[in-house]
Design a protein around this motif. Structure first.
Motif, mmCIF file in Angstrom:
data_model
loop_
_atom_site.group_PDB
_atom_site.id
_atom_site.type_symbol
_atom_site.label_atom_id
_atom_site.label_comp_id
_atom_site.label_asym_id
_atom_site.label_seq_id
_atom_site.Cartn_x
_atom_site.Cartn_y
_atom_site.Cartn_z
ATOM 1 N N CYS A 148 -65.876 -29.903 57.479
ATOM 2 C CA CYS A 148 -67.071 -29.579 56.699
ATOM 3 C C CYS A 148 -66.900 -30.213 55.323
ATOM 4 N N ARG A 149 -67.929 -30.930 54.908
ATOM 5 C CA ARG A 149 -67.743 -31.837 53.762
ATOM 6 C C ARG A 149 -67.594 -31.144 52.422
ATOM 7 N N PHE A 150 -68.023 -29.889 52.360
ATOM 8 C CA PHE A 150 -67.985 -29.169 51.083
ATOM 9 C C PHE A 150 -66.730 -28.318 50.960
ATOM 10 N N CYS A 151 -65.862 -28.384 51.963
ATOM 11 C CA CYS A 151 -64.741 -27.442 52.039
ATOM 12 C C CYS A 151 -63.414 -28.138 51.764
ATOM 13 N N HIS A 152 -62.644 -27.572 50.888
ATOM 14 C CA HIS A 152 -61.364 -28.168 50.529
ATOM 15 C C HIS A 152 -60.406 -28.192 51.713
ATOM 16 N N THR A 153 -60.418 -27.085 52.483
ATOM 17 C CA THR A 153 -59.530 -27.032 53.662
ATOM 18 C C THR A 153 -59.874 -28.173 54.626
ATOM 19 N N SER A 192 -75.782 -31.312 60.437
ATOM 20 C CA SER A 192 -74.818 -32.214 61.086
ATOM 21 C C SER A 192 -74.093 -33.084 60.062
ATOM 22 N N VAL A 193 -74.772 -33.375 58.964
ATOM 23 C CA VAL A 193 -74.116 -34.185 57.937
ATOM 24 C C VAL A 193 -73.044 -33.384 57.208
ATOM 25 N N ILE A 194 -73.354 -32.161 56.848
ATOM 26 C CA ILE A 194 -72.356 -31.415 56.063
ATOM 27 C C ILE A 194 -71.374 -30.650 56.948
ATOM 28 N N MET A 195 -71.767 -30.407 58.213
ATOM 29 C CA MET A 195 -70.878 -29.715 59.146
ATOM 30 C C MET A 195 -70.911 -30.450 60.490
ATOM 31 N N PRO A 196 -69.995 -31.396 60.674
ATOM 32 C CA PRO A 196 -70.045 -32.214 61.900
ATOM 33 C C PRO A 196 -70.021 -31.394 63.200
ATOM 34 N N ILE A 197 -69.523 -30.170 63.178
ATOM 35 C CA ILE A 197 -69.508 -29.366 64.411
ATOM 36 C C ILE A 197 -70.928 -29.124 64.921
ATOM 37 N N ALA A 245 -58.845 -19.664 44.354
ATOM 38 C CA ALA A 245 -58.816 -18.705 45.466
ATOM 39 C C ALA A 245 -60.207 -18.444 46.014
ATOM 40 N N ALA A 246 -61.231 -19.075 45.434
ATOM 41 C CA ALA A 246 -62.601 -18.787 45.874
ATOM 42 C C ALA A 246 -62.882 -19.478 47.213
ATOM 43 N N CYS A 247 -64.011 -19.091 47.832
ATOM 44 C CA CYS A 247 -64.381 -19.648 49.137
ATOM 45 C C CYS A 247 -64.281 -21.155 49.117
ATOM 46 N N GLY A 248 -63.636 -21.702 50.108
ATOM 47 C CA GLY A 248 -63.633 -23.149 50.258
ATOM 48 C C GLY A 248 -62.655 -23.869 49.349
ATOM 49 N N GLN A 249 -61.899 -23.124 48.552
ATOM 50 C CA GLN A 249 -60.962 -23.806 47.632
ATOM 51 C C GLN A 249 -59.540 -23.814 48.164
ATOM 52 N N LEU A 250 -59.331 -23.130 49.281
ATOM 53 C CA LEU A 250 -57.960 -23.006 49.769
ATOM 54 C C LEU A 250 -57.481 -24.321 50.392
ATOM 55 N N LYS A 251 -56.282 -24.676 50.049
ATOM 56 C CA LYS A 251 -55.710 -25.879 50.648
ATOM 57 C C LYS A 251 -54.225 -25.911 50.337
ATOM 58 N N THR A 252 -53.416 -26.266 51.329
ATOM 59 C CA THR A 252 -52.003 -26.473 51.051
ATOM 60 C C THR A 252 -51.749 -27.973 51.024
ATOM 61 N N ASP A 253 -50.491 -28.388 51.128
ATOM 62 C CA ASP A 253 -50.248 -29.763 50.709
ATOM 63 C C ASP A 253 -50.309 -30.876 51.764
ATOM 64 N N SER A 254 -50.740 -30.605 52.998
ATOM 65 C CA SER A 254 -50.799 -31.735 53.935
ATOM 66 C C SER A 254 -52.152 -32.433 53.854
#
Ligand code: SAH
Ligand code: SF4
Length: 391
Positions: free
Chosen positions: A128-133, A244-249, A352-361
């Motif tokens: 999903c294009r707006f999501c950091h994860t 479909s553009v912002i969420m390819p699923i 920590a807000a929605c969509g901001q979570l991400k680890t280092d890979s």
């Protein structure tokens, strides 16, 4: 990090972790040691009601039995690599697993209660294009132990053991809204949630659990039948082109199928409505025409909206809609009879807000992902404008 220190993080534990075993599997593990079923029940109580972290604490078991269990089993949570607390009291844990992989867990406190936001995967297969994860590749699914363990370590952190019986708990609710798509790891998520829901343990009931999905239609049906938890759908657009553009699923499970799965969701009623999450993206999905299309799309589904101001992250090409635009979008939905609160972002200062979570890979370089998403956003706006002008 040097390769040596990376290796040093990986556990060499070979004993079975009792945390995360279903009740049946726990019974079998005890039977294999020649122990009676009521022993498994006692240990379950220690682990999930009392929060015991080792067998030494289990004082109503004989010393011999404790020693025997110690030889075969452990009661282990993931470790906390980092804990941060936001100025608004939101708390985030960077959680590390036995193989060194990491995910994030967040607690969002209200005055006298709050929700623990739990991750289901390291990374995510979806983009999903707006999501950091979504910029991170999927490393792996989390195991039931790693999913239940996130909630347990949150309880450790707030000292909420034994399980309070009067339902007045700070950690009162659970949202499967952390990293990953929970319905692409359904079996493990289901095992974990059944453990969490059991009355003689952690005892967070299905009405206090919400599972959020990007829309994996076949698994929505399983989720309803096997778990019956509250359902939240990351909708984010009222039409297939934009979605479909912002969420390819959406190309795999388009809106028609997704809306039908929502209509069929067991227990969906006015008392127990489906939540449609809608992230407000400037110029992309936030016009009055989008709001009107949305109302039409969901008209026969018992539902409410949750409008989420877009939370930016380093390298994102998107912007959050203006406050006035979000207000009028919300008003249009309220006027049509829908509940449509605007979610106050929490824990933005600690990402920590929605969509901001991400680890280092990493999956894509920041530049690649920015360029791709910017081009796609333009294409979506053009498609929407063309469609609007043709009606
Ligand atoms: N994978 C699941 C659950 C995790 S995401 C899902 O997609 O539903 C939790 C919510 O945050 C989803 O509604 C997601 O679309 C939303 N979200 C993702 N990125 C966001 C961002 N940058 N700002 C605001 N919300 C975002
Ligand atoms: Fe995955 Fe959900 Fe993010 Fe989409 S919004 S990339 S499904 S975590």
């Amino acid at each position: 990090m040097s390769p040596d220190s990376a290796r040093a993080e990986v556990s060499t534990e070979t004993r079975t972790n009792l945390v995360g075993l279903s009740r049946a599997a726990l019974g079998e593990a005890f039977a294999a040691l020649g122990e009676k079923p009521f022993r498994a029940k006692q240990v379950w109580h220690w682990i999930y009601h009392r929060g015991a972290r080792d067998f030494a604490a289990m004082t109503d078991l004989s010393k011999d039995l404790r020693a025997k269990l110690e030889n075969h089993f452990v009661v282990a949570r993931p470790t906390v690599a980092r804990e941060q607390t936001s100025t608004d009291r939101t708390r985030k844990w960077l959680v590390q697993f036995d193989d060194g992989q990491k995910a994030e867990t967040v607690f969002i406190p209200e005055d006298d209660r709050g929700a623990v936001c739990v991750s289901s995967q390291v990374g995510c297969t979806l983009t999903c294009r707006f999501c950091h994860t979504g910029t991170q590749r999927l490393v792996r699914n989390l195991t039931p132990a790693e999913i239940v363990g996130q909630f347990m370590l949150a309880r450790d952190s707030y000292g909420e053991w034994p399980t309070p019986t009067d339902e007045r708990r700070m950690l009162s609710n659970i949202v499967m809204m952390g990293m990953g798509e929970p319905l692409y790891n359904f079996d493990n998520v289901a095992t974990a949630l059944k453990i969490i829901m059991a009355n003689d343990g952690i005892a967070v009931g299905k009405r206090r659990i919400t599972l959020s999905t990007s829309g994996v239609v076949p698994e929505i049906r399983r989720c309803g039948a096997e778990l019956g938890v509250n359902l939240a759908i990351s909708l984010h657009a009222p039409d297939d082109d934009t979605r479909s553009v912002i969420m390819p699923i959406n190309k795999k499970y388009p809106l028609k199928e997704l809306m039908q799965a929502c209509r069929d969701y067991p227990g969906a009623s006015n008392a127990r409505r489906i939540t449609f999450e809608y992230v407000m993206l400037k110029g992309l999905n936030d016009t009055p025409a989008h709001a009107r299309a949305l109302i039409k799309l969901v008209k026969d589904i018992p539902c409410k909206f949750n409008l989420i101001p877009f939370n930016p992250w380093p390298g994102t090409p998107y912007e959050c809609s203006d406050a006035a635009t979000i207000d009028s979008f919300a008003q249009t939905l309220w006027d049509a009879g829908f509940t449509a609160p605007i979610r106050t972002p929490r824990g933005r200062d600690i990402l920590a807000a929605c969509g901001q979570l991400k680890t280092d890979s990493e999956r894509l370089s920041a530049k690649e992902s920015r360029e791709r998403a910017a081009a796609e956003a333009e294409a979506a706006k053009v498609m929407w404008a063309e469609k609007e002008s043709s009606v």
